[in-house]
Scaffold this motif. Structure first.
Motif, short mmCIF file in Angstrom:
data_model
loop_
_atom_site.label_atom_id
_atom_site.label_comp_id
_atom_site.label_asym_id
_atom_site.label_seq_id
_atom_site.Cartn_x
_atom_site.Cartn_y
_atom_site.Cartn_z
N LYS A 269 6.56 15.77 -5.17
CA LYS A 269 6.34 14.40 -4.72
C LYS A 269 4.85 14.08 -4.71
CE LYS A 269 10.39 13.91 -1.69
NZ LYS A 269 10.85 13.53 -0.31
N SER A 270 4.55 12.80 -4.82
CA SER A 270 3.15 12.39 -4.75
C SER A 270 2.65 12.52 -3.32
CB SER A 270 2.99 10.94 -5.22
OG SER A 270 3.59 10.05 -4.28
N VAL A 271 1.34 12.63 -3.17
CA VAL A 271 0.74 12.67 -1.84
C VAL A 271 1.03 11.37 -1.09
CG1 VAL A 271 -1.46 12.75 -0.59
CG2 VAL A 271 -1.02 14.36 -2.46
N THR A 272 1.12 10.26 -1.80
CA THR A 272 1.46 8.99 -1.17
C THR A 272 2.82 9.06 -0.48
OG1 THR A 272 0.15 7.73 -2.76
CG2 THR A 272 1.86 6.53 -1.57
N ARG A 273 3.82 9.57 -1.20
CA ARG A 273 5.17 9.67 -0.61
C ARG A 273 5.20 10.69 0.52
NH1 ARG A 273 5.38 5.89 -3.14
NH2 ARG A 273 5.12 5.16 -1.00
N LEU A 274 4.48 11.78 0.38
CA LEU A 274 4.43 12.77 1.44
C LEU A 274 3.79 12.18 2.69
CD1 LEU A 274 3.33 15.95 -0.56
CD2 LEU A 274 5.65 15.34 0.18
N THR A 275 2.72 11.42 2.50
CA THR A 275 2.05 10.78 3.64
C THR A 275 3.02 9.84 4.35
OG1 THR A 275 -0.06 10.86 2.44
CG2 THR A 275 0.06 9.40 4.35
N GLU A 276 3.75 9.07 3.56
CA GLU A 276 4.70 8.11 4.14
C GLU A 276 5.84 8.83 4.87
OE1 GLU A 276 5.86 4.63 1.74
OE2 GLU A 276 7.90 5.41 1.91
N ASP A 277 6.42 9.83 4.23
CA ASP A 277 7.61 10.49 4.78
C ASP A 277 7.28 11.44 5.92
OD1 ASP A 277 9.02 9.14 2.84
OD2 ASP A 277 9.23 10.87 1.51
N TRP A 278 6.15 12.12 5.83
CA TRP A 278 5.85 13.19 6.78
C TRP A 278 4.88 12.79 7.89
CZ3 TRP A 278 4.90 17.97 3.04
CH2 TRP A 278 6.12 18.29 2.41
N LEU A 279 4.12 11.71 7.68
CA LEU A 279 3.16 11.30 8.71
C LEU A 279 3.34 9.84 9.12
CD1 LEU A 279 -0.15 13.00 7.45
CD2 LEU A 279 1.24 13.69 9.41
N TRP A 280 3.20 8.93 8.17
CA TRP A 280 3.09 7.50 8.49
C TRP A 280 4.34 6.97 9.17
CZ3 TRP A 280 -1.63 6.82 8.74
CH2 TRP A 280 -2.26 5.58 8.67
N ALA A 281 5.53 7.30 8.61
CA ALA A 281 6.77 6.82 9.23
C ALA A 281 7.05 7.50 10.56
CB ALA A 281 7.94 7.00 8.26
N PRO A 282 7.06 8.83 10.64
CA PRO A 282 7.42 9.44 11.92
C PRO A 282 6.41 9.21 13.04
CG PRO A 282 6.80 11.13 10.31
CD PRO A 282 6.93 9.84 9.57
N MET A 283 5.13 9.07 12.72
CA MET A 283 4.15 8.87 13.80
C MET A 283 4.15 7.42 14.28
SD MET A 283 0.31 8.76 12.19
CE MET A 283 -0.40 7.17 11.71
N GLY A 284 4.68 6.49 13.45
CA GLY A 284 4.80 5.10 13.87
C GLY A 284 3.63 4.23 13.48
N ALA A 285 3.18 4.33 12.23
CA ALA A 285 2.11 3.45 11.74
C ALA A 285 2.61 2.01 11.68
CB ALA A 285 1.63 3.90 10.37
N GLU A 286 1.78 1.09 12.12
CA GLU A 286 2.16 -0.32 12.18
C GLU A 286 2.00 -1.02 10.85
OE1 GLU A 286 1.16 -4.08 15.14
OE2 GLU A 286 -0.44 -2.66 14.64
N SER A 287 1.02 -0.59 10.04
CA SER A 287 0.67 -1.28 8.80
C SER A 287 0.74 -0.33 7.62
CB SER A 287 -0.76 -1.85 8.90
OG SER A 287 -0.88 -2.70 10.02
N GLU A 288 0.87 -0.90 6.44
CA GLU A 288 0.83 -0.06 5.25
C GLU A 288 -0.58 0.49 5.05
OE1 GLU A 288 -0.10 -2.86 1.39
OE2 GLU A 288 2.00 -2.76 2.06
N ALA A 289 -0.66 1.61 4.39
CA ALA A 289 -1.94 2.21 4.03
C ALA A 289 -1.98 2.34 2.51
CB ALA A 289 -2.10 3.57 4.70
N ARG A 290 -3.12 2.76 1.98
CA ARG A 290 -3.24 2.93 0.53
C ARG A 290 -4.05 4.18 0.20
NH1 ARG A 290 -2.45 -2.02 -2.79
NH2 ARG A 290 -1.57 -3.59 -1.40
N TRP A 291 -3.58 4.88 -0.82
CA TRP A 291 -4.36 5.96 -1.42
C TRP A 291 -4.97 5.46 -2.73
CZ3 TRP A 291 -6.00 10.47 0.38
CH2 TRP A 291 -5.30 11.13 1.40
N ILE A 292 -6.25 5.66 -2.91
CA ILE A 292 -6.89 5.41 -4.21
C ILE A 292 -6.47 6.53 -5.16
CG2 ILE A 292 -9.10 5.28 -5.42
CD1 ILE A 292 -10.28 4.10 -2.83
N LEU A 293 -6.19 6.18 -6.41
CA LEU A 293 -5.75 7.14 -7.40
C LEU A 293 -6.84 7.42 -8.43
CD1 LEU A 293 -2.13 5.82 -8.15
CD2 LEU A 293 -2.88 7.38 -6.33
N ALA A 294 -6.91 8.66 -8.89
CA ALA A 294 -7.82 9.03 -9.97
C ALA A 294 -7.27 8.48 -11.29
CB ALA A 294 -7.96 10.54 -10.05
N THR A 295 -8.14 7.93 -12.11
CA THR A 295 -7.68 7.39 -13.39
C THR A 295 -7.26 8.50 -14.36
OG1 THR A 295 -9.97 7.34 -14.15
CG2 THR A 295 -9.08 5.31 -13.24
#
Length: 432
Positions: A269-295
């Motif tokens: 999985k991408s780090v974005t999905r891992l962040t969402e599934d393992w940290l952002w959703a369970p900890m209760g983030a109020e707003s979306e976040a963004r990861w900058i991607l390498a070209t």
């Protein structure tokens, strides 16, 4: 109108008034300054523009480091459907800190320091929330190297879930294409500790003799767009060590970028999905976040490319202060978190006063030289999340300091640390 209708109408009006009053009270607690120290130099007359070259152009920093929606390539970490409440503290003592021979207030601090946002938390409640240079609570601020701690916590979760079998596995176990490089033969644990021993000069001069600049060209140059083999070739050219792995601390962002790619390969999985599934959703983030991607390979910039609101950085700080739990549910493995943040668990080379003259270094996390466990996420231009778990005090600051940490003018960093120590003393923590 009959009496029942009249009463229902009055109840509706009173409820609406209560909601509006609560909102007004909350808004009154947020202090917003359309200007700030050196605002002219920082682009106030142009409404703090988004523009290229913010690392070397002061006038681009405020706008660019809080307008990541306009960065060309990002991936979205969706907000939680169950946000952690962040109520305001009903009554808190005024915060003072010592600078020189004077007692200073938070207002004094903000008048002198280029902070774009400042939030102080005690026991999960907001003690104060300030924004400068016209920044708003809804804006997502660039993390810079605070992203490293997010990456480390994902590694800990991946290990706990069995995707990474052992932290003593070498990188090539998950990324065989770089098995011939020194990095490929470095353990995940030693990357977490910035202890690969591979030479890397992180100077922040953004010149060709600066390895972090060279590495940035590998990742983000348009000529390398969607050519992941360029990354493999570059890493495989690094075959030597200047110190044995695990024998010394030397800060190098490339090591976190390698960890991010190990995470993706280990989990699928991408780090974005891992962040969402393992940290952002369970900890209760109020707003979306963004990861900058390498070209070059479209992987997340795990060394410094995370972007979130200051309130959600505060929620992450609260999660860390609660030893990785929300409502008794473990999100980050506690033992891993303690290994990452407790100076008593660090090897000698990583302890405060040895890793650096002041800080120690855990797993992608800076450790204060205090008796009470106290640690920090830090970015190069004054982005911080300070955490003291025992006192449940968290401080978040985003900034546009003139110089990167460790270069030229360290006074803003010294003042920020003085403020943090003042916050601890004022709110019942300890800074011994």
């Amino acid at each position: 109108m009959n009496m029942k209708g009249y009463l229902l109408g009055r109840i509706a009006v009173l409820c609406l008034f209560a909601v509006l009053s609560a909102s007004a009270t909350a808004n009154d607690r947020i202090k917003q300054n359309p200007s700030g120290p050196d605002a002219g130099k920082l682009g106030e007359d142009k409404n703090y523009p988004f523009c290229a070259g913010a690392l070397t152009r002061f006038e681009c920093r405020v706008g660019t480091w809080s307008a990541n929606d306009r960065v060309s390539i990002t991936d979205i970490v969706r907000a939680s459907g169950n946000p952690l409440p962040l109520p305001y503290a009903e009554d808190s003592p005024e915060i003072f800190y010592r600078w020189g021979f004077s007692n200073k207030t938070v207002n004094d601090y903000l008048a002198e320091n280029k902070a774009t946002s400042l939030i102080i938390i005690k026991d999960g409640r907001i003690v104060l929330e300030h924004y400068q240079y016209g920044r708003l609570p809804s804006m997502r601020f660039r993390s810079f190297s605070m992203a490293k701690t997010f990456t480390a916590m994902l590694v800990g979760i991946a290990h706990h879930k069995g995707f990474i079998k052992s932290l003593d596995d070498v990188v090539a176990d998950y990324w065989p294409e770089i098995r011939n490089s020194a990095y490929g033969q470095t353990t995940i644990r030693n990357l977490l500790s910035m202890a690969s021993g591979v030479p890397f000069k992180e100077l922040y001069t953004w010149t060709p003799d600066d390895d972090i600049w060279v590495w940035g060209q590998v990742l983000y140059s348009e000529k390398n767009r969607r050519k992941p083999e360029v990354i493999t070739e570059y890493l495989n050219s690094k075959t030597q060590r200047e110190a044995g792995q695990g024998t010394r601390f030397k800060y190098a962002t490339i090591e976190t970028e390698i960890l991010g790619r190990v995470l993706t390969r280990a989990t699928g999985k991408s780090v974005t999905r891992l962040t969402e599934d393992w940290l952002w959703a369970p900890m209760g983030a109020e707003s979306e976040a963004r990861w900058i991607l390498a070209t070059t390979d479209m992987a997340e910039a795990t060394g410094g490319g995370f972007n979130a609101t200051s309130r959600d950085y505060a929620r992450f700080g609260i999660l860390l202060a609660n030893d990785g739990k929300r409502d008794a549910v473990e999100i980050i493995p506690r033992e891993f978190l303690l290994d990452a943040t407790d100076s008593s668990r660090l090897p000698t080379r990583a302890k405060p006063g040895i890793a650096t003259p002041y800080y120690g270094y855990g797993y992608q996390t800076w450790i204060f030289p205090m008796k009470e466990r106290t640690f920090a996420l830090q970015g190069i231009h004054g982005q911080v999340v300070f955490v003291q778990p025992a006192s449940k005090i968290v401080m978040v600051q985003t900034s546009v300091f003139d110089y990167a940490s460790g270069r030229q003018d360290n006074v803003p960093w010294q003042k920020m640390t003085a403020l943090w120590r003042g916050v601890l003393r004022s709110l019942g923590g300890t800074d011994d």
